[in-house]
Design an enzyme around this catalytic site. Structure first.
Site, PDB file in Angstrom:
ATOM      1  N   LYS A  23      35.293  32.116  27.236  1.00 52.67           N
ATOM      2  CA  LYS A  23      34.761  31.171  28.208  1.00 52.67           C
ATOM      3  C   LYS A  23      34.630  31.886  29.541  1.00 52.67           C
ATOM      4  O   LYS A  23      35.502  32.667  29.934  1.00 52.67           O
ATOM      5  CB  LYS A  23      35.690  29.953  28.366  1.00 52.67           C
ATOM      6  CG  LYS A  23      35.818  29.095  27.113  1.00 52.67           C
ATOM      7  CD  LYS A  23      34.531  28.361  26.814  1.00 52.67           C
ATOM      8  CE  LYS A  23      34.708  27.409  25.643  1.00 52.67           C
ATOM      9  NZ  LYS A  23      33.440  26.716  25.295  1.00 52.67           N
ATOM     10  N   ASN A 205      34.313  36.956  35.044  1.00 54.91           N
ATOM     11  CA  ASN A 205      34.506  38.343  34.635  1.00 54.91           C
ATOM     12  C   ASN A 205      35.976  38.724  34.500  1.00 54.91           C
ATOM     13  O   ASN A 205      36.344  39.890  34.636  1.00 54.91           O
ATOM     14  CB  ASN A 205      33.804  39.297  35.618  1.00 54.91           C
ATOM     15  CG  ASN A 205      32.330  38.987  35.755  1.00 54.91           C
ATOM     16  OD1 ASN A 205      31.651  38.770  34.747  1.00 54.91           O
ATOM     17  ND2 ASN A 205      31.843  38.932  36.992  1.00 54.91           N
ATOM     18  N   ARG A 206      36.786  37.740  34.244  1.00 55.02           N
ATOM     19  CA  ARG A 206      38.237  37.928  34.054  1.00 55.02           C
ATOM     20  C   ARG A 206      38.937  38.470  35.295  1.00 55.02           C
ATOM     21  O   ARG A 206      40.071  38.963  35.215  1.00 55.02           O
ATOM     22  CB  ARG A 206      38.519  38.852  32.857  1.00 55.02           C
ATOM     23  CG  ARG A 206      38.085  38.257  31.503  1.00 55.02           C
ATOM     24  CD  ARG A 206      38.819  36.956  31.239  1.00 55.02           C
ATOM     25  NE  ARG A 206      38.605  36.440  29.898  1.00 55.02           N
ATOM     26  CZ  ARG A 206      37.755  35.434  29.614  1.00 55.02           C
ATOM     27  NH1 ARG A 206      37.013  34.893  30.581  1.00 55.02           N
ATOM     28  NH2 ARG A 206      37.646  34.998  28.388  1.00 55.02           N
ATOM     29  N   LEU A 207      38.300  38.362  36.446  1.00 57.52           N
ATOM     30  CA  LEU A 207      38.948  38.765  37.698  1.00 57.52           C
ATOM     31  C   LEU A 207      39.606  37.527  38.307  1.00 57.52           C
ATOM     32  O   LEU A 207      39.213  37.032  39.363  1.00 57.52           O
ATOM     33  CB  LEU A 207      37.928  39.403  38.653  1.00 57.52           C
ATOM     34  CG  LEU A 207      37.369  40.746  38.195  1.00 57.52           C
ATOM     35  CD1 LEU A 207      36.340  41.258  39.192  1.00 57.52           C
ATOM     36  CD2 LEU A 207      38.504  41.755  38.027  1.00 57.52           C
TER      37      LEU A 207
END
Length: 238
Positions: A23, A205-207
């Protein structure tokens, strides 16, 4: 379902690849300048938002303990109170978690608010709440839940469901609706005093944003767990 050869069910399970389940989190980020002075005030803000957004049981939290042999254990319980002192939940003191906490009061809590792309992670120490506090809460529980606290020897092995049903019926016969149920001596609350509280906000972006309050030790300010200085805030890499 499947036959012994595994046919349709095996094919279905093979198509469910957890590594491919992703997601993209697009919610607004979490900035240090927007944080409350202390973690319990910040928790109150997020908890109110979770409740307002209609999350199912936003007070559900995972409680992790450590057994005498060093093995970790986790289970979901319901938060019943929080204030400047910490987080309170209730349980059977003779349960697995009760035995763990008797031997090692260190505990971790996790609030997994997935629909909001948020988590709250807590580490701290647990201590039993005073008996009068337990009694006050016990009186607010539904009659059936009061009976259940007596009927279930939590975490003990039982022969079958019938054992629980009979135990419940026996207690209910002694304390029918309208008759006060005494507080079980083996049942009560724990208050978790937080040492760290991390607020995790999912980002693209998983940041992700991870801001953690760390309680200061003696001599470094007010370390009572209140919402006054006595905490420092750290940003963690996602």
């Amino acid at each position: 379902m499947t036959d012994r050869e595994g046919g349709p069910a095996r094919a279905a399970s093979a198509s469910l690849n957890p590594a491919a389940m992703r997601k993209q989190y697009r919610r607004e980020g979490l900035d240090e300048r927007a944080l409350a002075a202390g973690p319990m005030e910040q928790f109150a803000r997020w908890f109110a938002e979770a409740a307002r957004d209609g999350l199912y049981e936003p007070n559900a939290m995972i409680v992790s303990t450590v057994a005498a042999d060093g093995a970790p254990d986790s289970r979901t319980v319901l938060l019943k109170q929080y204030d400047r002192r910490g987080f309170v939940f209730y349980t059977n003191y003779s349960s697995r978690k009760g035995a763990d906490l008797d031997g090692d009061p260190r505990v971790a809590l996790l609030f997994p608010w997935h629909p909001l792309a948020r988590q709250v992670r807590v580490t701290g120490t647990a201590a039993k709440v005073p008996p009068e506090e337990t009694a006050a809460y016990f009186r607010t529980r539904p009659h059936g839940s009061q009976i259940g606290a007596w009927a279930s020897d939590q975490s003990a092995v039982v022969p079958g469901r019938d054992t629980l049903d009979r135990a419940y019926a026996d207690v209910a016969a002694r304390h029918p609706e309208g008759v006060e149920v005494p507080v079980p001596p083996h049942w009560g609350g724990y208050r978790v005093t937080p040492h760290t509280v991390e607020f995790w906000q999912g980002r693209e972006n998983r940041l992700h944003d991870r801001l953690r309050y760390v309680r200061l030790g003696d001599g470094d300010g007010d370390a009572t767990g209140g919402d006054t200085p006595g905490w420092r805030v750290e940003r963690l890499a996602p």
